[in-house]
Design a protein around this motif. Structure first.
Motif, mmCIF file in Angstrom:
data_model
loop_
_atom_site.group_PDB
_atom_site.id
_atom_site.type_symbol
_atom_site.label_atom_id
_atom_site.label_comp_id
_atom_site.label_asym_id
_atom_site.label_seq_id
_atom_site.Cartn_x
_atom_site.Cartn_y
_atom_site.Cartn_z
ATOM 1 N N LEU A 50 15.314 -10.528 -22.495
ATOM 2 C CA LEU A 50 15.421 -11.328 -23.707
ATOM 3 C C LEU A 50 15.684 -10.445 -24.924
ATOM 4 C CD1 LEU A 50 15.150 -14.136 -25.051
ATOM 5 C CD2 LEU A 50 12.748 -13.554 -25.401
ATOM 6 N N LEU A 51 14.894 -9.418 -25.100
ATOM 7 C CA LEU A 51 15.044 -8.539 -26.256
ATOM 8 C C LEU A 51 16.353 -7.760 -26.202
ATOM 9 C CD1 LEU A 51 13.610 -7.619 -28.815
ATOM 10 C CD2 LEU A 51 12.557 -5.798 -27.481
ATOM 11 N N GLY A 52 16.704 -7.269 -25.022
ATOM 12 C CA GLY A 52 17.960 -6.532 -24.884
ATOM 13 C C GLY A 52 19.174 -7.417 -25.086
ATOM 14 N N GLY A 53 19.130 -8.637 -24.551
ATOM 15 C CA GLY A 53 20.233 -9.560 -24.752
ATOM 16 C C GLY A 53 20.385 -9.991 -26.192
ATOM 17 N N TRP A 54 19.270 -10.223 -26.849
ATOM 18 C CA TRP A 54 19.293 -10.603 -28.256
ATOM 19 C C TRP A 54 19.854 -9.468 -29.111
ATOM 20 C CZ3 TRP A 54 14.288 -11.442 -31.519
ATOM 21 C CH2 TRP A 54 14.608 -12.060 -32.727
ATOM 22 N N GLY A 55 19.401 -8.247 -28.852
ATOM 23 C CA GLY A 55 19.927 -7.101 -29.590
ATOM 24 C C GLY A 55 21.399 -6.870 -29.311
ATOM 25 N N ALA A 56 21.802 -7.008 -28.052
ATOM 26 C CA ALA A 56 23.210 -6.832 -27.702
ATOM 27 C C ALA A 56 24.070 -7.914 -28.357
ATOM 28 C CB ALA A 56 23.383 -6.862 -26.186
ATOM 29 N N ALA A 57 23.565 -9.147 -28.418
ATOM 30 C CA ALA A 57 24.309 -10.223 -29.091
ATOM 31 C C ALA A 57 24.500 -9.903 -30.569
ATOM 32 C CB ALA A 57 23.584 -11.548 -28.919
ATOM 33 N N GLY A 58 23.475 -9.350 -31.192
ATOM 34 C CA GLY A 58 23.597 -8.959 -32.590
ATOM 35 C C GLY A 58 24.622 -7.861 -32.790
#
Length: 141
Positions: A50-58
């Motif tokens: 979740l955190l990695g995907g959210w950061g990557a999306a940003g």
């Protein structure tokens, strides 16, 4: 307003709000990716994803915004229309990644005024992003 003046106005908007949002949101996105994928001992697998995907999306959203801003500032509306769908998809992905930041800022603002600082981490980039969408959809003069 002629296209040259619109480009200069957009450049000022991008410098004032876009760079601020990119600095705050980009920092949080890099930290999220770093913690999720480089220092995974702190989180379980679902939290890392979740955190990695959210950061990557940003980060992908920032890359899309930079690409589209460069296309507009160099080639005008024609550059925005000629840019690929991947850049627009990246921009929308970044916009979606900033929505939870606004929710967290509102939630934390009820507890402390420092929660409002989260509003500087990404959401200011919405102003130039929305302007790019408007410029692409309108006819140039």
């Amino acid at each position: 307003m002629d296209e040259g003046r619109q480009r200069r106005t957009y450049a000022v908007l991008a410098l004032v709000t876009g760079i601020l949002g990119m600095a705050g949101g980009g920092t949080l996105a890099v930290i999220g990716v770093w913690v999720a994928f480089v220092e995974p001992a702190y989180l379980d697998r679902a939290s890392r994803l979740l955190l990695g995907g959210w950061g990557a999306a940003g980060l992908i959203g920032i890359a899309g915004w930079l690409w589209l801003s460069g296309c507009y500032l160099r080639h005008g509306r024609d550059g925005l229309r000629a840019s690929g769908r991947w850049a627009w998809a990246a921009l929308w992905l970044g916009m979606l990644a900033s929505v939870p930041v606004v929710g967290m800022a509102v939630w934390h603002a009820t507890e402390s005024p420092l929660g409002l600082v989260l509003l500087l981490a990404g959401p200011p980039m919405a102003f130039p992003a929305v302007r790019l969408v408007q410029l692409r959809r309108t006819r140039g003069s």
